[in-house]
Design a protein around this motif. Structure first.
Motif, PDB file in Angstrom:
ATOM      1  N   THR A  90       0.815  -1.206   0.000  1.00  0.00           N
ATOM      2  CA  THR A  90       0.000   0.000   0.000  1.00  0.00           C
ATOM      3  C   THR A  90       0.855   1.266   0.000  1.00  0.00           C
ATOM      4  OG1 THR A  90      -1.738  -1.155   1.224  1.00  0.00           O
ATOM      5  CG2 THR A  90      -1.807   1.247   1.271  1.00  0.00           C
ATOM      6  N   ILE A  91       0.421   2.256  -0.754  1.00  0.00           N
ATOM      7  CA  ILE A  91       1.021   3.589  -0.720  1.00  0.00           C
ATOM      8  C   ILE A  91       0.194   4.423   0.256  1.00  0.00           C
ATOM      9  CG2 ILE A  91       1.511   5.682  -2.048  1.00  0.00           C
ATOM     10  CD1 ILE A  91       1.649   3.728  -4.529  1.00  0.00           C
ATOM     11  N   THR A 107      -0.542   8.148   1.766  1.00  0.00           N
ATOM     12  CA  THR A 107      -0.334   9.592   1.692  1.00  0.00           C
ATOM     13  C   THR A 107      -0.816  10.221   2.995  1.00  0.00           C
ATOM     14  OG1 THR A 107      -2.478  10.320   0.793  1.00  0.00           O
ATOM     15  CG2 THR A 107      -0.855   9.444  -0.785  1.00  0.00           C
ATOM     16  N   ALA A 127       5.401   6.541  -6.795  1.00  0.00           N
ATOM     17  CA  ALA A 127       4.353   5.556  -6.500  1.00  0.00           C
ATOM     18  C   ALA A 127       4.454   4.334  -7.406  1.00  0.00           C
ATOM     19  CB  ALA A 127       2.977   6.205  -6.638  1.00  0.00           C
ATOM     20  N   ASP A 142      -2.359  12.706  -2.470  1.00  0.00           N
ATOM     21  CA  ASP A 142      -3.598  11.946  -2.638  1.00  0.00           C
ATOM     22  C   ASP A 142      -4.273  12.285  -3.968  1.00  0.00           C
ATOM     23  OD1 ASP A 142      -4.008  14.518  -1.574  1.00  0.00           O
ATOM     24  OD2 ASP A 142      -5.942  13.967  -0.712  1.00  0.00           O
ATOM     25  N   LEU A 182      -2.297  10.842  -6.962  1.00  0.00           N
ATOM     26  CA  LEU A 182      -2.392   9.383  -7.079  1.00  0.00           C
ATOM     27  C   LEU A 182      -3.836   8.887  -7.108  1.00  0.00           C
ATOM     28  CD1 LEU A 182       0.463   8.401  -4.585  1.00  0.00           C
ATOM     29  CD2 LEU A 182       0.591   8.767  -7.055  1.00  0.00           C
ATOM     30  N   ASN A 184      -4.115   1.319  -4.994  1.00  0.00           N
ATOM     31  CA  ASN A 184      -3.498   0.775  -3.776  1.00  0.00           C
ATOM     32  C   ASN A 184      -3.019   1.898  -2.856  1.00  0.00           C
ATOM     33  OD1 ASN A 184      -1.434   1.542  -5.588  1.00  0.00           O
ATOM     34  ND2 ASN A 184       0.029   0.139  -4.640  1.00  0.00           N
ATOM     35  N   VAL A 185      -3.823   2.956  -2.762  1.00  0.00           N
ATOM     36  CA  VAL A 185      -3.451   4.134  -1.985  1.00  0.00           C
ATOM     37  C   VAL A 185      -4.436   4.342  -0.834  1.00  0.00           C
ATOM     38  CG1 VAL A 185      -3.072   6.626  -2.042  1.00  0.00           C
ATOM     39  CG2 VAL A 185      -2.430   5.233  -4.019  1.00  0.00           C
ATOM     40  N   ASN A 226      -5.342   7.318   1.863  1.00  0.00           N
ATOM     41  CA  ASN A 226      -5.132   8.737   2.120  1.00  0.00           C
ATOM     42  C   ASN A 226      -5.535   9.072   3.551  1.00  0.00           C
ATOM     43  OD1 ASN A 226      -4.405   9.203  -0.646  1.00  0.00           O
ATOM     44  ND2 ASN A 226      -6.574   9.034  -1.153  1.00  0.00           N
TER      45      ASN A 226
END
Length: 210
Positions: free
Chosen positions: A3-4, A6, A100, A113, A116, A121-122, A124
């Motif tokens: 996971t990314i 932010t 990313a 946020d 992306l 897969n983010v 926030n």
């Protein structure tokens, strides 16, 4: 960990420290000021120029003109005519996407946020805190801030800049709960407790994604 993360944050809430601890615990990179160095290197702008325009609002009239161009695509000539602040924003925007694409990481601030929004897969997150907690943290962090009023003035100025910047460039509203997946008060759990809470949230999120 795929996971990314932010992190948007109020000044003094510990958002940067939380981001760094999350990245350390996961063994991934955290990008805050580091993002500026990379954006400078990849865009050809000097780092000082990017730092001078970092998360700072710009003239709304110029913003509207440029974002009209940006929204409908821009060519080389229109890019040349852009104000420096917008060139810097686009440089950061492109760098955030490249970072990313390299894998999971933590990115602090800078409309990450929004940049992306096409990634699936983010998570926030927005970090806020009560005024007392923020003032205490600011006074501990900055030796030249001696009084509560000085800390409060710094906090209000920085948050106003971040809010204006985010609201200019993003389609969402800075700090509003529905702009994020999770909004958390770090003043309640403290820094370590907030990190643990977020990690549990990420773990549950990744289980649901499988």
């Amino acid at each position: 960990m795929n996971t990314i993360i932010t992190i948007g944050r109020q000044f003094g809430s510990g958002g940067r420290e939380i981001g760094e601890l999350l990245a350390k615990n996961y063994g991934i990179n955290c990008y805050d000021k580091e993002l500026l160095s990379r954006a400078a290197k990849e865009s050809g702008f000097c780092e000082e120029m990017i730092q001078n325009h970092d998360e700072r609002p710009t003239n709304s009239f110029l913003y509207n003109l440029v974002m009209d161009t940006y929204s409908f695509g821009y060519n080389a000539s229109s890019f040349v005519d852009m104000p420096i602040s917008h060139k810097v924003f686009l440089a950061q925007f492109d760098t955030i996407k490249k970072i990313a694409e390299e894998g999971p990481c933590v990115i602090v601030g800078r409309c990450a946020d929004y940049a992306l929004s096409d990634f699936d897969n983010v998570l926030n997150i927005f970090i806020h805190a009560d005024e007392e907690s923020k003032i205490k943290r600011i006074k501990e962090r900055f030796a030249d801030v001696k009084t509560d009023d000085q800390a409060r003035d710094m906090m209000n100025k920085k948050d106003k800049q971040r809010q204006s910047y985010y609201n200019y460039y993003s389609s969402k509203k800075w700090g509003r709960a529905d702009s994020y997946d999770l909004s958390i008060n770090s003043g309640i759990l403290g820094i370590d407790g907030t990190v643990k809470f977020i990690m549990q949230y990420v773990e549950d999120y990744e289980l649901l994604k499988k």
